[in-house]
Design an enzyme around this catalytic site. Structure first.
Site, short mmCIF file in Angstrom:
data_model
loop_
_atom_site.label_atom_id
_atom_site.label_comp_id
_atom_site.label_asym_id
_atom_site.label_seq_id
_atom_site.Cartn_x
_atom_site.Cartn_y
_atom_site.Cartn_z
N GLY A 246 0.80 -1.21 0.00
CA GLY A 246 0.00 0.00 0.00
C GLY A 246 0.84 1.26 0.00
N HIS B 244 -1.98 -7.71 2.86
CA HIS B 244 -1.82 -8.27 4.20
C HIS B 244 -2.81 -7.72 5.22
CE1 HIS B 244 0.41 -5.19 6.70
NE2 HIS B 244 0.53 -4.64 5.51
N THR C 157 10.28 -7.62 -12.28
CA THR C 157 9.66 -8.94 -12.33
C THR C 157 8.58 -9.07 -11.26
OG1 THR C 157 11.73 -9.90 -13.14
CG2 THR C 157 10.12 -11.42 -12.18
N CYS D 103 2.76 1.40 12.15
CA CYS D 103 3.78 2.20 11.48
C CYS D 103 4.33 3.30 12.38
CB CYS D 103 3.20 2.82 10.21
SG CYS D 103 2.61 1.61 9.03
#
Length: 372
Positions: free
Chosen positions: A69, A182, A218, A305
């Site tokens: 995110g 998640h 990738t 966070c």
């Protein structure tokens, strides 16, 4: 253990792990290659893209997979010269780009008059559909309509809301949106950026042609497959999430019945059904959380966070709480796996922890403090 810190991260759903395993082991091929096995992997990636798109009312071609995110939000805000944000936003939004901060009301919802007044002069607007700390849901339609009327492009942070609330990005005509796997029982390290079809977008990751030249590198194939499965499961579990409000409310009611007199932060506004941000007056959240964890109840004293930082929650301060009140606040975030028995057990643990703290503090000694 009763794990009630699901706004920080959720446990991986067993079905998600099962879906990912082949792509961690046997289906290891690079989806950008031309071989038959690689094309098989490419089809699986595109099927996952369809599932993520369906979760938020988007077209598959509008979904770009990212590392999470935060990257999605950073990439969206990089499209704006000056962006208006709510004062309660996640750090991924607050610390990205330049612009103005719109105040919120004591409920945690945006001051819509200030929002409308501040839009002119900005070329971007960004806000979280639901707050990461309080679970407060914003008046999305009103804020989005004001941005459109002002000719301002809009980014929505859907990290906490996706999978818990019905979302239709096409109906809202948002330009960008961020998602993270998640937070809905998917794997860490995978997210998505919604880019409205026709919206101007300058990639922040350049190199190969992956993601239709919008995000080089990738692809994280196992993560993408897991994200797709998590999105599918979340859509199937929408009724379960709606029912979570009754379990959350029961927990808060039990605390009242037990005489703890909880104050619910954001209670006057619509909230995500699984989130309760509350404080027990006179009891420090950090001391309380240590006792709760010792008895098997995992919660949070803030967002994951920011909890390692010594500063009080900017979200609660913006809502008008004092520094002391903020430091009393705990966040409990349930999940679709939460049971009624867990609610009763968690309330018992809370009562015991609060009783223990109150037994060792007084008007003379003051509250129990935790020093790190």
């Amino acid at each position: 253990m009763i794990y009630w810190d699901n706004n920080a991260t959720t446990p991986l759903a067993p079905e998600v792990l099962e879906a990912m395993m082949p792509y961690l082991r046997d289906e290891f091929f690079n989806p950008s290659s031309a071989s038959r096995p690689a094309r098989r992997v490419r089809r699986a990636v595109e099927e996952a893209r369809e599932k993520v798109a369906a979760l938020v009312g988007a077209s598959p071609s509008e979904i770009v997979f990212t590392s999470g995110g935060t990257e999605a939000t950073n990439a969206a805000l990089a499209q704006f010269r000056s962006v208006i944000k709510l004062a309660t936003e996640h750090p991924a939004t607050l610390r990205t780009g330049s612009g103005a901060f719109c105040p919120v009301l004591s409920t945690g919802q945006a001051d819509t008059e200030a929002w409308c007044r501040m839009l002119p002069g900005c070329d971007g607007a960004s806000f979280a559909w639901a707050n990461h700390e309080t679970g407060v849901v914003q008046p999305v339609g009103e804020l989005a309509e004001a941005a459109r009327a002002a000719g301002v492009r809009l980014h929505l942070d859907l990290v906490q809301a996706a999978g818990k609330l019905p979302i239709d990005l096409h109906a809202l005509r948002a330009d960008f949106a961020s998602l993270s796997a998640h937070k809905l029982h998917g794997p860490k390290g995978i997210g998505a950026l919604y880019i409205r079809s026709g919206a101007e977008f300058a990639p922040t990751h350049t190199g190969g042609a992956q993601e239709d030249y919008r995000r080089a590198g990738t692809e994280n194939v196992p993560g993408i497959i897991g994200f797709g499965k998590a999105a599918e499961l979340a859509m199937e579990a929408r009724d379960t999430y709606a029912a979570l409000a009754s379990l959350r409310d029961r927990f808060e009611q039990r605390l009242r019945e037990d005489g703890l007199e909880p104050v619910i932060n954001g209670a006057a506004a619509p909230r995500l059904p699984h989130v309760s941000n509350l404080r027990i007056p006179g009891l420090k959240a950090e001391a309380l959380s240590l006792l709760l964890e010792a008895d098997g109840l995992i919660c949070s004293t803030g967002s994951a966070c920011t909890s390692s930082e010594p500063h009080p929650s900017h979200v609660l301060l913006a809502m008008g709480l004092t520094d002391a009140q903020v430091r009393e606040s705990l966040r409990f975030s349930l999940s679709r796996y939460t049971t009624a028995d867990e609610v009763e057990a968690a309330a018992d643990v809370m009562q015991a922890a609060a009783r223990k703290l109150r037994s060792v503090q007084s008007s003379v000694t003051g509250p129990v403090m935790v020093y790190r």
